[in-house]
Design a protein around this motif. Structure first.
Motif, PDB file in Angstrom:
ATOM      1  N   PRO A  59     -23.682  30.597 -76.105  1.00 16.95           N
ATOM      2  CA  PRO A  59     -24.031  31.141 -77.413  1.00 16.95           C
ATOM      3  C   PRO A  59     -25.507  30.911 -77.704  1.00 16.95           C
ATOM      4  O   PRO A  59     -26.199  30.263 -76.938  1.00 16.95           O
ATOM      5  CB  PRO A  59     -23.152  30.320 -78.354  1.00 16.95           C
ATOM      6  CG  PRO A  59     -23.028  28.991 -77.670  1.00 16.95           C
ATOM      7  CD  PRO A  59     -23.047  29.286 -76.189  1.00 16.95           C
ATOM      8  N   ARG A  60     -25.955  31.416 -78.848  1.00 23.29           N
ATOM      9  CA  ARG A  60     -27.356  31.216 -79.235  1.00 23.29           C
ATOM     10  C   ARG A  60     -27.438  30.143 -80.320  1.00 23.29           C
ATOM     11  O   ARG A  60     -26.473  29.848 -81.021  1.00 23.29           O
ATOM     12  CB  ARG A  60     -27.970  32.503 -79.739  1.00 23.29           C
ATOM     13  CG  ARG A  60     -27.420  32.909 -81.086  1.00 23.29           C
ATOM     14  CD  ARG A  60     -28.169  34.087 -81.652  1.00 23.29           C
ATOM     15  NE  ARG A  60     -27.604  34.407 -82.953  1.00 23.29           N
ATOM     16  CZ  ARG A  60     -27.643  35.587 -83.491  1.00 23.29           C
ATOM     17  NH1 ARG A  60     -28.212  36.581 -82.866  1.00 23.29           N
ATOM     18  NH2 ARG A  60     -27.123  35.793 -84.680  1.00 23.29           N
ATOM     19  N   LEU A  61     -28.622  29.592 -80.450  1.00 18.46           N
ATOM     20  CA  LEU A  61     -28.929  28.636 -81.512  1.00 18.46           C
ATOM     21  C   LEU A  61     -30.146  29.135 -82.266  1.00 18.46           C
ATOM     22  O   LEU A  61     -30.979  29.857 -81.715  1.00 18.46           O
ATOM     23  CB  LEU A  61     -29.258  27.254 -80.933  1.00 18.46           C
ATOM     24  CG  LEU A  61     -28.140  26.501 -80.254  1.00 18.46           C
ATOM     25  CD1 LEU A  61     -28.708  25.282 -79.538  1.00 18.46           C
ATOM     26  CD2 LEU A  61     -27.087  26.079 -81.258  1.00 18.46           C
ATOM     27  N   ARG A  62     -30.266  28.727 -83.519  1.00 14.73           N
ATOM     28  CA  ARG A  62     -31.476  29.004 -84.299  1.00 14.73           C
ATOM     29  C   ARG A  62     -32.175  27.670 -84.506  1.00 14.73           C
ATOM     30  O   ARG A  62     -31.648  26.772 -85.160  1.00 14.73           O
ATOM     31  CB  ARG A  62     -31.116  29.657 -85.627  1.00 14.73           C
ATOM     32  CG  ARG A  62     -30.568  31.048 -85.419  1.00 14.73           C
ATOM     33  CD  ARG A  62     -30.313  31.747 -86.723  1.00 14.73           C
ATOM     34  NE  ARG A  62     -29.922  33.119 -86.456  1.00 14.73           N
ATOM     35  CZ  ARG A  62     -28.949  33.738 -87.081  1.00 14.73           C
ATOM     36  NH1 ARG A  62     -28.262  33.130 -88.027  1.00 14.73           N
ATOM     37  NH2 ARG A  62     -28.660  34.976 -86.780  1.00 14.73           N
ATOM     38  N   ALA A  63     -33.354  27.542 -83.919  1.00 15.42           N
ATOM     39  CA  ALA A  63     -34.066  26.267 -83.888  1.00 15.42           C
ATOM     40  C   ALA A  63     -34.489  25.778 -85.271  1.00 15.42           C
ATOM     41  O   ALA A  63     -34.633  24.584 -85.484  1.00 15.42           O
ATOM     42  CB  ALA A  63     -35.291  26.374 -82.987  1.00 15.42           C
ATOM     43  N   ASN A  64     -34.690  26.660 -86.202  1.00 11.23           N
ATOM     44  CA  ASN A  64     -35.201  26.279 -87.515  1.00 11.23           C
ATOM     45  C   ASN A  64     -34.109  26.189 -88.585  1.00 11.23           C
ATOM     46  O   ASN A  64     -34.413  26.129 -89.770  1.00 11.23           O
ATOM     47  CB  ASN A  64     -36.284  27.262 -87.957  1.00 11.23           C
ATOM     48  CG  ASN A  64     -35.788  28.693 -87.975  1.00 11.23           C
ATOM     49  OD1 ASN A  64     -35.234  29.165 -86.994  1.00 11.23           O
ATOM     50  ND2 ASN A  64     -35.972  29.377 -89.083  1.00 11.23           N
ATOM     51  N   THR A  65     -32.835  26.196 -88.181  1.00  8.91           N
ATOM     52  CA  THR A  65     -31.746  26.055 -89.142  1.00  8.91           C
ATOM     53  C   THR A  65     -30.759  25.007 -88.639  1.00  8.91           C
ATOM     54  O   THR A  65     -30.840  24.566 -87.495  1.00  8.91           O
ATOM     55  CB  THR A  65     -30.963  27.381 -89.345  1.00  8.91           C
ATOM     56  OG1 THR A  65     -30.157  27.632 -88.194  1.00  8.91           O
ATOM     57  CG2 THR A  65     -31.894  28.547 -89.610  1.00  8.91           C
ATOM     58  N   ASP A  66     -29.815  24.640 -89.483  1.00  2.00           N
ATOM     59  CA  ASP A  66     -28.770  23.708 -89.051  1.00  2.00           C
ATOM     60  C   ASP A  66     -27.449  24.438 -88.819  1.00  2.00           C
ATOM     61  O   ASP A  66     -26.383  23.838 -88.817  1.00  2.00           O
ATOM     62  CB  ASP A  66     -28.594  22.578 -90.062  1.00  2.00           C
ATOM     63  CG  ASP A  66     -28.180  23.058 -91.444  1.00  2.00           C
ATOM     64  OD1 ASP A  66     -28.050  24.286 -91.642  1.00  2.00           O
ATOM     65  OD2 ASP A  66     -27.982  22.205 -92.325  1.00  2.00           O
ATOM     66  N   GLU A  67     -27.521  25.745 -88.580  1.00  2.00           N
ATOM     67  CA  GLU A  67     -26.335  26.548 -88.325  1.00  2.00           C
ATOM     68  C   GLU A  67     -25.695  26.187 -86.986  1.00  2.00           C
ATOM     69  O   GLU A  67     -26.377  25.736 -86.063  1.00  2.00           O
ATOM     70  CB  GLU A  67     -26.696  28.037 -88.294  1.00  2.00           C
ATOM     71  CG  GLU A  67     -27.160  28.571 -89.621  1.00  2.00           C
ATOM     72  CD  GLU A  67     -27.582  30.027 -89.530  1.00  2.00           C
ATOM     73  OE1 GLU A  67     -27.500  30.632 -88.441  1.00  2.00           O
ATOM     74  OE2 GLU A  67     -28.015  30.562 -90.558  1.00  2.00           O
ATOM     75  N   GLN A  68     -24.399  26.432 -86.873  1.00  2.00           N
ATOM     76  CA  GLN A  68     -23.691  26.235 -85.624  1.00  2.00           C
ATOM     77  C   GLN A  68     -24.063  27.330 -84.630  1.00  2.00           C
ATOM     78  O   GLN A  68     -24.654  28.347 -84.984  1.00  2.00           O
ATOM     79  CB  GLN A  68     -22.186  26.258 -85.866  1.00  2.00           C
ATOM     80  CG  GLN A  68     -21.684  25.111 -86.695  1.00  2.00           C
ATOM     81  CD  GLN A  68     -20.169  25.176 -86.872  1.00  2.00           C
ATOM     82  OE1 GLN A  68     -19.526  26.154 -86.546  1.00  2.00           O
ATOM     83  NE2 GLN A  68     -19.605  24.101 -87.392  1.00  2.00           N
ATOM     84  N   GLU A  69     -23.665  27.114 -83.376  1.00  2.00           N
ATOM     85  CA  GLU A  69     -23.866  28.116 -82.341  1.00  2.00           C
ATOM     86  C   GLU A  69     -23.211  29.434 -82.751  1.00  2.00           C
ATOM     87  O   GLU A  69     -22.183  29.441 -83.416  1.00  2.00           O
ATOM     88  CB  GLU A  69     -23.223  27.658 -81.040  1.00  2.00           C
ATOM     89  CG  GLU A  69     -23.806  26.392 -80.485  1.00  2.00           C
ATOM     90  CD  GLU A  69     -23.011  25.901 -79.281  1.00  2.00           C
ATOM     91  OE1 GLU A  69     -21.807  26.204 -79.180  1.00  2.00           O
ATOM     92  OE2 GLU A  69     -23.608  25.227 -78.450  1.00  2.00           O
ATOM     93  N   VAL A  70     -23.814  30.534 -82.330  1.00  2.00           N
ATOM     94  CA  VAL A  70     -23.269  31.855 -82.614  1.00  2.00           C
ATOM     95  C   VAL A  70     -23.094  32.579 -81.278  1.00  2.00           C
ATOM     96  O   VAL A  70     -24.014  32.624 -80.465  1.00  2.00           O
ATOM     97  CB  VAL A  70     -24.217  32.673 -83.523  1.00  2.00           C
ATOM     98  CG1 VAL A  70     -23.696  34.081 -83.726  1.00  2.00           C
ATOM     99  CG2 VAL A  70     -24.413  31.973 -84.849  1.00  2.00           C
ATOM    100  N   SER A  71     -21.931  33.144 -81.056  1.00  2.00           N
ATOM    101  CA  SER A  71     -21.674  33.914 -79.836  1.00  2.00           C
ATOM    102  C   SER A  71     -21.560  35.389 -80.168  1.00  2.00           C
ATOM    103  O   SER A  71     -20.631  35.807 -80.840  1.00  2.00           O
ATOM    104  CB  SER A  71     -20.374  33.445 -79.171  1.00  2.00           C
ATOM    105  OG  SER A  71     -20.527  32.155 -78.655  1.00  2.00           O
ATOM    106  N   ASN A  72     -22.536  36.156 -79.736  1.00  2.00           N
ATOM    107  CA  ASN A  72     -22.486  37.616 -79.855  1.00  2.00           C
ATOM    108  C   ASN A  72     -22.414  38.169 -78.448  1.00  2.00           C
ATOM    109  O   ASN A  72     -23.355  38.043 -77.675  1.00  2.00           O
ATOM    110  CB  ASN A  72     -23.731  38.159 -80.571  1.00  2.00           C
ATOM    111  CG  ASN A  72     -23.744  37.806 -82.037  1.00  2.00           C
ATOM    112  OD1 ASN A  72     -22.730  37.425 -82.590  1.00  2.00           O
ATOM    113  ND2 ASN A  72     -24.897  37.927 -82.650  1.00  2.00           N
ATOM    114  N   ALA A  73     -21.309  38.770 -78.095  1.00  2.00           N
ATOM    115  CA  ALA A  73     -21.075  39.235 -76.734  1.00  2.00           C
ATOM    116  C   ALA A  73     -22.213  40.096 -76.217  1.00  2.00           C
ATOM    117  O   ALA A  73     -22.648  41.031 -76.882  1.00  2.00           O
ATOM    118  CB  ALA A  73     -19.762  39.997 -76.666  1.00  2.00           C
ATOM    119  N   ASN A  74     -22.685  39.762 -75.040  1.00  2.00           N
ATOM    120  CA  ASN A  74     -23.699  40.546 -74.324  1.00  2.00           C
ATOM    121  C   ASN A  74     -25.005  40.732 -75.084  1.00  2.00           C
ATOM    122  O   ASN A  74     -25.722  41.705 -74.868  1.00  2.00           O
ATOM    123  CB  ASN A  74     -23.130  41.919 -73.932  1.00  2.00           C
ATOM    124  CG  ASN A  74     -21.924  41.798 -73.047  1.00  2.00           C
ATOM    125  OD1 ASN A  74     -21.864  40.933 -72.196  1.00  2.00           O
ATOM    126  ND2 ASN A  74     -20.952  42.653 -73.268  1.00  2.00           N
TER     127      ASN A  74
END
Length: 109
Positions: A59-74
């Motif tokens: 999944p992806r991460l946003r370095a400047n937030t405290d959000e959890q990993e997000v998985s967007n297919a492909n």
């Protein structure tokens, strides 16, 4: 091995998305839109297990937030065509591939 650079988004999806030629498959890549407000977005192959052309880096991460990993297919895939290796952005999300927006990236093998 590392590479730093910039590109202009093309708003393409799937195989029409922007390709970033790195001359290697990255284990880590971070992208930031510089022409609009956007997050620092990170993908890596350690968490995703991606290792060959066509494998998704999830999944992806946003370095400047405290959000959890997000998985967007492909959303982003390792890419190889002939002697070219790198990644292909398979989304038109504004944070990584909106039409005519400027982006910077850093990638590490």
């Amino acid at each position: 091995v590392s590479k730093f650079g910039s590109y202009v988004g093309n708003n393409g999806t799937g195989s029409g998305g922007t390709t970033i030629d790195l001359d290697f498959f990255p284990r880590f890549i971070m992208i930031k839109c510089t022409s609009d407000l956007a997050n620092w977005i990170i993908w890596d192959t350690v968490r995703s297990g991606a290792s060959a052309s066509g494998d998704s880096m999830l999944p992806r991460l946003r370095a400047n937030t405290d959000e959890q990993e997000v998985s967007n297919a492909n959303e982003i895939q390792l890419y190889e065509s002939g002697s070219t290796k790198g990644v292909q952005l398979r989304t038109n999300e504004g944070g990584v591939n909106a039409s005519s927006r400027q982006y910077i990236y850093c990638a590490f093998a």
